[in-house]
Design a protein around this motif. Structure first.
Motif, PDB file in Angstrom:
ATOM      1  N   VAL A 136      16.244  -5.919   8.670  1.00 21.50           N
ATOM      2  CA  VAL A 136      15.953  -4.501   8.541  1.00 21.50           C
ATOM      3  C   VAL A 136      14.439  -4.320   8.555  1.00 21.50           C
ATOM      4  O   VAL A 136      13.714  -5.025   7.834  1.00 21.50           O
ATOM      5  CB  VAL A 136      16.522  -3.928   7.227  1.00 21.50           C
ATOM      6  N   ILE A 137      13.964  -3.413   9.381  1.00 23.36           N
ATOM      7  CA  ILE A 137      12.557  -3.022   9.394  1.00 23.36           C
ATOM      8  C   ILE A 137      12.487  -1.553   8.994  1.00 23.36           C
ATOM      9  O   ILE A 137      13.098  -0.698   9.648  1.00 23.36           O
ATOM     10  CB  ILE A 137      11.915  -3.215  10.782  1.00 23.36           C
ATOM     11  N   ASN A 138      11.768  -1.259   7.915  1.00 19.30           N
ATOM     12  CA  ASN A 138      11.601   0.108   7.445  1.00 19.30           C
ATOM     13  C   ASN A 138      10.160   0.552   7.667  1.00 19.30           C
ATOM     14  O   ASN A 138       9.226  -0.142   7.236  1.00 19.30           O
ATOM     15  CB  ASN A 138      11.944   0.210   5.960  1.00 19.30           C
ATOM     16  N   VAL A 139       9.983   1.689   8.303  1.00 19.55           N
ATOM     17  CA  VAL A 139       8.636   2.186   8.596  1.00 19.55           C
ATOM     18  C   VAL A 139       8.191   3.110   7.473  1.00 19.55           C
ATOM     19  O   VAL A 139       8.765   4.183   7.251  1.00 19.55           O
ATOM     20  CB  VAL A 139       8.597   2.917   9.944  1.00 19.55           C
ATOM     21  N   GLY A 140       7.164   2.662   6.757  1.00 18.38           N
ATOM     22  CA  GLY A 140       6.572   3.451   5.695  1.00 18.38           C
ATOM     23  C   GLY A 140       5.216   3.979   6.122  1.00 18.38           C
ATOM     24  O   GLY A 140       5.024   4.429   7.246  1.00 18.38           O
ATOM     25  N   SER A 141       4.244   3.882   5.208  1.00 19.71           N
ATOM     26  CA  SER A 141       2.906   4.411   5.466  1.00 19.71           C
ATOM     27  C   SER A 141       1.960   3.868   4.413  1.00 19.71           C
ATOM     28  O   SER A 141       2.380   3.530   3.295  1.00 19.71           O
ATOM     29  CB  SER A 141       2.927   5.934   5.400  1.00 19.71           C
ATOM     30  N   THR A 142       0.675   3.811   4.747  1.00 16.86           N
ATOM     31  CA  THR A 142      -0.312   3.483   3.715  1.00 16.86           C
ATOM     32  C   THR A 142      -0.294   4.521   2.602  1.00 16.86           C
ATOM     33  O   THR A 142      -0.711   4.225   1.477  1.00 16.86           O
ATOM     34  CB  THR A 142      -1.736   3.399   4.304  1.00 16.86           C
ATOM     35  N   ALA A 143       0.204   5.723   2.889  1.00 18.68           N
ATOM     36  CA  ALA A 143       0.343   6.731   1.834  1.00 18.68           C
ATOM     37  C   ALA A 143       1.230   6.234   0.705  1.00 18.68           C
ATOM     38  O   ALA A 143       1.106   6.685  -0.435  1.00 18.68           O
ATOM     39  CB  ALA A 143       0.919   8.022   2.417  1.00 18.68           C
ATOM     40  N   GLY A 144       2.113   5.292   1.001  1.00 16.97           N
ATOM     41  CA  GLY A 144       3.003   4.763  -0.014  1.00 16.97           C
ATOM     42  C   GLY A 144       2.323   3.916  -1.067  1.00 16.97           C
ATOM     43  O   GLY A 144       2.917   3.634  -2.118  1.00 16.97           O
ATOM     44  N   GLY A 176      19.442 -15.552   4.898  1.00 23.94           N
ATOM     45  CA  GLY A 176      19.475 -15.434   6.352  1.00 23.94           C
ATOM     46  C   GLY A 176      19.156 -14.061   6.894  1.00 23.94           C
ATOM     47  O   GLY A 176      19.228 -13.865   8.113  1.00 23.94           O
ATOM     48  N   VAL A 177      18.809 -13.108   6.038  1.00 22.76           N
ATOM     49  CA  VAL A 177      18.517 -11.743   6.466  1.00 22.76           C
ATOM     50  C   VAL A 177      17.090 -11.377   6.057  1.00 22.76           C
ATOM     51  O   VAL A 177      16.709 -11.550   4.903  1.00 22.76           O
ATOM     52  CB  VAL A 177      19.515 -10.732   5.853  1.00 22.76           C
ATOM     53  N   LYS A 178      16.317 -10.860   6.999  1.00 19.64           N
ATOM     54  CA  LYS A 178      14.927 -10.486   6.742  1.00 19.64           C
ATOM     55  C   LYS A 178      14.820  -8.989   6.467  1.00 19.64           C
ATOM     56  O   LYS A 178      15.582  -8.194   7.011  1.00 19.64           O
ATOM     57  CB  LYS A 178      14.051 -10.826   7.956  1.00 19.64           C
ATOM     58  N   VAL A 179      13.849  -8.623   5.640  1.00 14.90           N
ATOM     59  CA  VAL A 179      13.532  -7.221   5.400  1.00 14.90           C
ATOM     60  C   VAL A 179      12.020  -7.063   5.465  1.00 14.90           C
ATOM     61  O   VAL A 179      11.282  -7.856   4.871  1.00 14.90           O
ATOM     62  CB  VAL A 179      14.052  -6.722   4.035  1.00 14.90           C
ATOM     63  N   LEU A 180      11.567  -6.051   6.184  1.00 11.95           N
ATOM     64  CA  LEU A 180      10.136  -5.808   6.339  1.00 11.95           C
ATOM     65  C   LEU A 180       9.826  -4.333   6.154  1.00 11.95           C
ATOM     66  O   LEU A 180      10.506  -3.474   6.718  1.00 11.95           O
ATOM     67  CB  LEU A 180       9.659  -6.233   7.732  1.00 11.95           C
ATOM     68  N   ALA A 181       8.793  -4.040   5.386  1.00 10.37           N
ATOM     69  CA  ALA A 181       8.214  -2.694   5.332  1.00 10.37           C
ATOM     70  C   ALA A 181       6.954  -2.687   6.186  1.00 10.37           C
ATOM     71  O   ALA A 181       6.071  -3.521   6.002  1.00 10.37           O
ATOM     72  CB  ALA A 181       7.878  -2.313   3.896  1.00 10.37           C
ATOM     73  N   VAL A 182       6.888  -1.754   7.114  1.00 12.83           N
ATOM     74  CA  VAL A 182       5.703  -1.564   7.952  1.00 12.83           C
ATOM     75  C   VAL A 182       4.951  -0.358   7.399  1.00 12.83           C
ATOM     76  O   VAL A 182       5.516   0.729   7.302  1.00 12.83           O
ATOM     77  CB  VAL A 182       6.079  -1.301   9.423  1.00 12.83           C
ATOM     78  N   ARG A 224       7.421 -11.685   6.323  1.00 12.11           N
ATOM     79  CA  ARG A 224       6.320 -11.444   5.397  1.00 12.11           C
ATOM     80  C   ARG A 224       6.629 -10.423   4.319  1.00 12.11           C
ATOM     81  O   ARG A 224       5.859 -10.275   3.373  1.00 12.11           O
ATOM     82  CB  ARG A 224       5.081 -11.006   6.189  1.00 12.11           C
ATOM     83  N   GLY A 225       7.700  -9.677   4.435  1.00 11.58           N
ATOM     84  CA  GLY A 225       8.038  -8.699   3.409  1.00 11.58           C
ATOM     85  C   GLY A 225       7.429  -7.334   3.665  1.00 11.58           C
ATOM     86  O   GLY A 225       8.117  -6.324   3.613  1.00 11.58           O
ATOM     87  N   TYR A 226       6.143  -7.295   3.915  1.00 11.54           N
ATOM     88  CA  TYR A 226       5.498  -6.047   4.316  1.00 11.54           C
ATOM     89  C   TYR A 226       4.254  -6.370   5.113  1.00 11.54           C
ATOM     90  O   TYR A 226       3.713  -7.467   5.040  1.00 11.54           O
ATOM     91  CB  TYR A 226       5.146  -5.163   3.109  1.00 11.54           C
ATOM     92  N   VAL A 227       3.810  -5.385   5.882  1.00 16.26           N
ATOM     93  CA  VAL A 227       2.609  -5.561   6.678  1.00 16.26           C
ATOM     94  C   VAL A 227       1.859  -4.239   6.712  1.00 16.26           C
ATOM     95  O   VAL A 227       2.461  -3.162   6.800  1.00 16.26           O
ATOM     96  CB  VAL A 227       2.940  -6.044   8.108  1.00 16.26           C
ATOM     97  N   VAL A 228       0.533  -4.325   6.628  1.00 14.70           N
ATOM     98  CA  VAL A 228      -0.345  -3.167   6.745  1.00 14.70           C
ATOM     99  C   VAL A 228      -1.181  -3.368   7.996  1.00 14.70           C
ATOM    100  O   VAL A 228      -2.180  -4.090   7.967  1.00 14.70           O
ATOM    101  CB  VAL A 228      -1.256  -3.019   5.514  1.00 14.70           C
TER     102      VAL A 228
END
Length: 269
Positions: A136-144, A176-182, A224-228
């Motif tokens: 799952v890739i979730n698109v967030g924001s630096t505002a978060g 076996g499942v990845k999750v990423l916040a962008v 990586r869990g999240y990326v900025v």
């Protein structure tokens, strides 16, 4: 081309969502494209099929509807589609003085940015866990990362996206499942046209959808869990939250007031 599995991308009609679809198709993924605009989705799907020889399905759905996630999942099941990668990209922002923004728009914003994102994750994550594969890739924001006066509901919704994503990333380690916040800063999309001012970038460098998506997919592969994306955004995201929260709220008001001064309450979607 041998398929790498099916990726479902919400908000795929333009901007970051359309770019996710292009880059994932280039990697060999079949696509399910979800948004409200049928013509834009069909045009994108036609282009992806022709260029990359992938399957590209279109599901027209307003994600602010209470049953949106159920409808999307049901349509995938009816078409025999197994979703290996879910990209929760759809979202929009409101800006201006909170008390003057239409409550109905704030409600829809939370339905898209939070409720639909959680609902779609609930719909597709169990199958990924059963298969011990997917993500799952979730698109967030630096505002978060910060407190955002005059973007109060938008910023809070993106804080939810970040914390929700990292909680799942931690829960699912070794399964076996990845999750990423962008969490990008401002990106060159229709956001600024729809919100009514480019001052909504708050002086930050505006990135391209291509660079944001490329950074996201690299981070996803590395789990990586999240990326900025962007060095300047990375510094802001990590330095500001370490200060006293009330001080950050007051500083944020000084920084974002220029947007409120220019706008009558408006929305970007």
């Amino acid at each position: 081309m041998t398929t790498k599995g099916t990726a479902l991308v919400t908000g795929a009609s333009s901007g970051i969502g359309a770019e996710f679809a292009r880059q994932l198709a280039a990697q060999g993924h079949d696509l399910v494209l979800v948004a409200r605009s049928a013509p834009a989705l069909e045009a994108l799907a036609d282009g992806l099929r022709a260029r990359y020889d992938v399957r590209a399905d279109v599901i027209v759905q307003d994600l602010s509807a209470p049953d949106a996630a159920t409808r999307v999942a049901g349509e995938c099941a009816a078409r025999g589609i197994t979703v290996e990668l879910l990209v929760n990209n759809a979202g929009f922002g409101t800006a201006g003085q909170f008390a003057r923004i239409a409550p109905e728009r704030e409600h829809d914003e939370l339905m898209v940015n939070v409720v639909a994102l959680v609902g779609l994750t609930h719909a597709f994550l169990p199958g990924m866990l059963d298969r011990v594969a997917g993500g799952v890739i979730n698109v967030g924001s630096t505002a978060g990362f910060n407190i955002t006066p005059y973007f109060a509901t938008y910023g809070a919704s993106k804080t939810f996206v970040l914390n929700f994503s990292l909680a799942l990333w931690s829960e699912l380690r070794g399964r076996g499942v990845k999750v990423l916040a962008v969490t990008p800063g401002p990106v060159e999309t229709a956001f600024f046209d729809r919100i009514g001012t480019r001052k909504a970038a708050i002086g930050a460098r505006i990135a391209t959808p291509e660079s944001v998506v490329a950074s996201a997919l690299r981070a996803y592969e590395s789990d990586r869990g999240y990326v900025v994306p962007g060095r300047g955004n990375l510094a802001m995201a990590h330095l500001m939250p370490r200060r006293p929260r009330k001080l950050i709220a007051l500083i944020g008001r000084l920084v974002t007031r220029q947007v409120a001064d220019e706008l009558t309450p408006s929305v970007a979607r």
